[in-house]
Design a protein around this motif. Structure first.
Motif, mmCIF file in Angstrom:
data_model
loop_
_atom_site.group_PDB
_atom_site.id
_atom_site.type_symbol
_atom_site.label_atom_id
_atom_site.label_comp_id
_atom_site.label_asym_id
_atom_site.label_seq_id
_atom_site.Cartn_x
_atom_site.Cartn_y
_atom_site.Cartn_z
ATOM 1 N N LEU A 86 -4.157 -3.308 9.311
ATOM 2 C CA LEU A 86 -4.370 -2.934 7.824
ATOM 3 C C LEU A 86 -5.581 -1.883 7.868
ATOM 4 O O LEU A 86 -6.163 -1.571 6.624
ATOM 5 C CB LEU A 86 -4.675 -4.160 6.607
ATOM 6 C CG LEU A 86 -3.607 -4.936 6.699
ATOM 7 C CD1 LEU A 86 -4.135 -6.367 5.895
ATOM 8 C CD2 LEU A 86 -2.133 -4.620 6.522
ATOM 9 N N ASP A 87 -5.828 -1.202 8.701
ATOM 10 C CA ASP A 87 -6.929 -0.062 8.941
ATOM 11 C C ASP A 87 -6.996 0.707 7.504
ATOM 12 O O ASP A 87 -5.993 1.338 7.192
ATOM 13 C CB ASP A 87 -6.624 0.879 9.800
ATOM 14 C CG ASP A 87 -6.964 -0.017 11.429
ATOM 15 O OD1 ASP A 87 -7.137 -1.116 11.302
ATOM 16 O OD2 ASP A 87 -6.727 0.578 12.607
ATOM 17 N N LEU A 113 -7.099 -0.121 4.452
ATOM 18 C CA LEU A 113 -6.791 -0.670 3.297
ATOM 19 C C LEU A 113 -7.669 -1.350 2.380
ATOM 20 O O LEU A 113 -8.453 -1.927 3.074
ATOM 21 C CB LEU A 113 -5.353 -1.334 3.228
ATOM 22 C CG LEU A 113 -4.061 -0.494 4.146
ATOM 23 C CD1 LEU A 113 -3.084 -1.794 4.178
ATOM 24 C CD2 LEU A 113 -3.954 0.622 3.337
ATOM 25 N N THR A 114 -7.669 -1.334 1.156
ATOM 26 C CA THR A 114 -8.352 -2.330 0.200
ATOM 27 C C THR A 114 -7.416 -3.470 0.026
ATOM 28 O O THR A 114 -6.267 -3.461 -0.469
ATOM 29 C CB THR A 114 -9.083 -1.632 -0.818
ATOM 30 O OG1 THR A 114 -7.890 -0.774 -1.608
ATOM 31 C CG2 THR A 114 -10.082 -0.386 -0.567
ATOM 32 N N CYS A 115 -8.133 -4.616 -0.165
ATOM 33 C CA CYS A 115 -7.233 -5.923 -0.602
ATOM 34 C C CYS A 115 -8.048 -6.735 -1.415
ATOM 35 O O CYS A 115 -9.289 -6.852 -1.277
ATOM 36 C CB CYS A 115 -6.773 -6.609 0.839
ATOM 37 S SG CYS A 115 -6.004 -5.790 2.009
ATOM 38 N N ALA A 132 -6.857 -10.469 6.398
ATOM 39 C CA ALA A 132 -6.448 -9.053 6.301
ATOM 40 C C ALA A 132 -7.894 -8.118 6.853
ATOM 41 O O ALA A 132 -7.638 -7.150 7.368
ATOM 42 C CB ALA A 132 -6.491 -8.737 4.653
ATOM 43 N N ALA A 144 -8.637 -4.224 7.696
ATOM 44 C CA ALA A 144 -8.949 -3.873 6.067
ATOM 45 C C ALA A 144 -10.195 -3.307 5.847
ATOM 46 O O ALA A 144 -11.134 -3.894 6.497
ATOM 47 C CB ALA A 144 -8.219 -4.976 5.206
ATOM 48 N N GLU A 145 -10.268 -2.187 5.452
ATOM 49 C CA GLU A 145 -11.675 -1.757 4.957
ATOM 50 C C GLU A 145 -12.401 -2.504 4.184
ATOM 51 O O GLU A 145 -13.680 -2.623 4.319
ATOM 52 C CB GLU A 145 -11.522 -0.094 4.771
ATOM 53 C CG GLU A 145 -12.780 0.555 4.473
ATOM 54 C CD GLU A 145 -12.288 2.032 3.676
ATOM 55 O OE1 GLU A 145 -12.843 2.452 2.742
ATOM 56 O OE2 GLU A 145 -11.666 2.408 4.407
ATOM 57 N N VAL A 174 -12.227 -6.023 1.698
ATOM 58 C CA VAL A 174 -11.624 -7.269 0.818
ATOM 59 C C VAL A 174 -12.518 -8.016 0.305
ATOM 60 O O VAL A 174 -13.707 -8.408 0.267
ATOM 61 C CB VAL A 174 -11.126 -8.214 2.133
ATOM 62 C CG1 VAL A 174 -10.427 -9.421 1.534
ATOM 63 C CG2 VAL A 174 -10.164 -7.536 3.165
ATOM 64 N N GLN A 225 -17.200 -6.379 5.739
ATOM 65 C CA GLN A 225 -16.164 -5.770 4.630
ATOM 66 C C GLN A 225 -15.833 -6.696 3.809
ATOM 67 O O GLN A 225 -14.993 -6.320 2.713
ATOM 68 C CB GLN A 225 -15.019 -5.088 5.528
ATOM 69 C CG GLN A 225 -14.050 -6.310 6.225
ATOM 70 C CD GLN A 225 -14.703 -6.851 7.521
ATOM 71 O OE1 GLN A 225 -15.801 -7.136 7.452
ATOM 72 N NE2 GLN A 225 -13.885 -6.849 8.518
ATOM 73 N N ASP A 252 -4.972 -1.736 -2.583
ATOM 74 C CA ASP A 252 -3.530 -1.337 -1.675
ATOM 75 C C ASP A 252 -2.761 -2.682 -1.666
ATOM 76 O O ASP A 252 -1.517 -2.564 -1.792
ATOM 77 C CB ASP A 252 -3.821 -0.947 -0.270
ATOM 78 C CG ASP A 252 -4.839 0.364 -0.282
ATOM 79 O OD1 ASP A 252 -4.146 1.396 -0.989
ATOM 80 O OD2 ASP A 252 -5.662 0.313 0.097
#
Length: 179
Positions: free
Chosen positions: A43-44, A46-48, A62, A67-68, A70, A94, A114
């Protein structure tokens, strides 16, 4: 206190403590494996958003997968303390933890994500109450993952593109370009 295992990514096989909170039911390993097969293993960038943090396992999965950013929202004090401990143990810079109400967060945040994870307490109408606000938190072309006690075919104008069932849990991945 029970524990739940991260199934993939940089923190694969790490165990997280789960607070003893009534109704808290971490997403099972098999369901998470399916979800991240659907989303892609990485999930590189992405924001979750995990709106009902609970054990935090969806958000930490994530983050483990790149993920960038979370954001995990949790209202219960005991669950929040366990999330804070997990973030510290994993050195999860993160991951941003917010103690608060999911609905109020969705109504007031200016951030958009995202991927939005929705695993609310069952039989309390959370998906219906959140539905009008999901467009505020989801980026155009974003994804919603929802767990519920019943099948969901659409939510907030998004259609279910993948679905499964594990015991009493129905799980869904929803997508559909929003403007």
């Amino acid at each position: 206190m029970s524990r739940v295992r991260i199934v993939g990514g940089a923190w694969r096989s790490r165990l997280l403590e789960v607070a003893s909170v009534p109704g808290l039911r971490p997403t099972p390993d098999r369901v998470r494996e399916t979800l991240f097969n659907w989303l892609g293993q990485e999930l590189d960038g992405l924001t979750c958003l995990d709106l009902f943090g609970g054990s935090g396992i969806l958000g930490f999965e994530a983050a483990s997968r790149g993920a960038e950013r979370v954001v995990i929202v949790e209202s219960d004090a005991r669950a929040f303390a366990a999330l804070r401990q997990a973030a510290t143990t994993l050195q999860a810079s993160q991951v941003e933890l917010i103690r608060g109400d999911a609905l109020k967060f969705a109504q007031t945040t200016s951030d958009r994500f995202d991927v939005v994870f929705l695993d609310p307490p069952y039989n309390k109408g959370w998906l219906e109450r959140l539905e009008p606000w999901l467009g505020r938190v989801l980026k155009p072309d974003g994804w919603i993952y929802a767990e519920s006690e019943a099948a969901v075919t659409e939510l907030a104008g998004l259609s279910t593109v993948k679905a499964g069932r594990a015991g009493q849990v129905h799980f869904h991945l929803l997508h559909g370009r929003q403007e």
